[in-house]
Design a protein around this motif. Structure first.
Motif, PDB file in Angstrom:
ATOM      1  N   MET A 147      -0.652   7.366   8.535  1.00 52.91           N
ATOM      2  CA  MET A 147      -0.913   6.294   8.055  1.00 52.91           C
ATOM      3  C   MET A 147      -0.481   5.842   6.730  1.00 52.91           C
ATOM      4  N   LYS A 148      -0.127   4.670   6.367  1.00 54.15           N
ATOM      5  CA  LYS A 148       0.330   4.382   5.224  1.00 54.15           C
ATOM      6  C   LYS A 148      -0.653   3.675   4.226  1.00 54.15           C
ATOM      7  N   VAL A 149      -0.897   4.200   3.071  1.00 49.74           N
ATOM      8  CA  VAL A 149      -2.094   4.024   2.481  1.00 49.74           C
ATOM      9  C   VAL A 149      -1.645   3.749   1.068  1.00 49.74           C
TER      10      VAL A 149
ATOM     11  N   HIS B 145      -1.014  11.727   5.379  1.00 47.28           N
ATOM     12  CA  HIS B 145      -0.825  10.307   5.180  1.00 47.28           C
ATOM     13  C   HIS B 145       0.208   9.943   4.312  1.00 47.28           C
TER      14      HIS B 145
ATOM     15  N   TYR C 174       1.015  -1.866   4.681  1.00 54.95           N
ATOM     16  CA  TYR C 174      -0.112  -0.739   4.592  1.00 54.95           C
ATOM     17  C   TYR C 174      -0.982  -0.774   5.702  1.00 54.95           C
ATOM     18  N   GLN C 175      -1.566   0.111   5.957  1.00 55.88           N
ATOM     19  CA  GLN C 175      -2.722   0.100   6.948  1.00 55.88           C
ATOM     20  C   GLN C 175      -3.917   0.749   6.412  1.00 55.88           C
TER      21      GLN C 175
ATOM     22  N   GLN D 107      -8.149  -3.708   8.199  1.00 55.13           N
ATOM     23  CA  GLN D 107      -7.800  -2.458   7.636  1.00 55.13           C
ATOM     24  C   GLN D 107      -8.975  -1.673   6.930  1.00 55.13           C
TER      25      GLN D 107
ATOM     26  N   LEU E 241      -9.817   8.186   7.847  1.00 54.76           N
ATOM     27  CA  LEU E 241      -8.527   7.646   8.281  1.00 54.76           C
ATOM     28  C   LEU E 241      -8.078   8.366   9.685  1.00 54.76           C
TER      29      LEU E 241
ATOM     30  N   ILE F 149      -6.179   2.081  14.126  1.00 53.85           N
ATOM     31  CA  ILE F 149      -5.559   1.262  13.035  1.00 53.85           C
ATOM     32  C   ILE F 149      -6.116  -0.153  13.502  1.00 53.85           C
TER      33      ILE F 149
END
Length: 187
Positions: free
Chosen positions: A1-3, A30, A46-47, A79, A173, A178
């Motif tokens: 996951m993009k944080v 992540h 971004y998630q 999110q 996460l 998502i």
């Protein structure tokens, strides 16, 4: 996951906390980036978000507050979002009023942010003060007798506590689909 781990930091102590959180999230698998709020033009892609600010006189830095307000719609879109504040200094756990130092150190903006963006958590971490990095205004405040008491020198950040919180975020996460806020019940 993009944080995105966005931060507002005046002298670098809060930036170091954000970088540590991003490193821990990356170690957990992540894709996390720590960036100053001024360098974030768009939240697309971004998630999840972790947003932090240094706290001065009971308030987040203007840059941090403006970032959350400017991006309120995106941050409230579903999110996962977490907030942190960095600011109390010293080793005392209770203040003169008998309350926990960190419990009494929640910045004024956090109630507004809870209402508008519904973050999963807000944490207050102890900060750091290196007098060699202080700007003119803060050196003047530090020079006052009350300033010396309010602004003790040293690094009071509890890295193990920061790591634990980052690992909790990584776990949440991993559990959250998502588009669903971490901590929300599944159907």
């Amino acid at each position: 996951m993009k944080v995105l781990v966005a931060h507002a930091s005046r002298y670098g102590a809060t930036q170091a906390i954000a970088e540590r959180i991003a490193d821990k999230l990356t170690e957990a698998g992540h894709e996390a980036q720590a960036r100053p709020v001024e360098a974030v033009a768009d939240l697309a892609g971004y998630q999840a978000f972790v947003i932090g600010s240094a706290v001065y006189f009971g308030k987040w830095l203007k840059e941090g507050t403006d970032f959350v307000r400017r991006n309120r719609a995106s941050l409230a879109a579903g999110q996962p979002v977490w907030l942190f504040s960095s600011g109390p200094l010293g080793t005392q756990t209770t203040g003169a009023n008998g309350r926990g130092v960190r419990a009494g150190a929640e910045p004024a903006e956090i109630a507004e942010f809870r209402e508008s963006i519904h973050p999963g958590h807000h944490r207050v971490f102890l900060g750091a003060l290196d007098p060699g990095k202080l700007g003119f205004r803060d050196r003047l405040i530090k020079a006052l007798p009350a300033g010396r008491t309010l602004l003790p020198e040293g690094d009071f950040r509890a890295w193990a506590e920061i790591d634990t919180w980052a690992n909790e975020i990584a776990h949440e996460l991993a559990q959250a689909p998502i588009g669903r806020r971490a901590g929300e019940p599944t159907e």
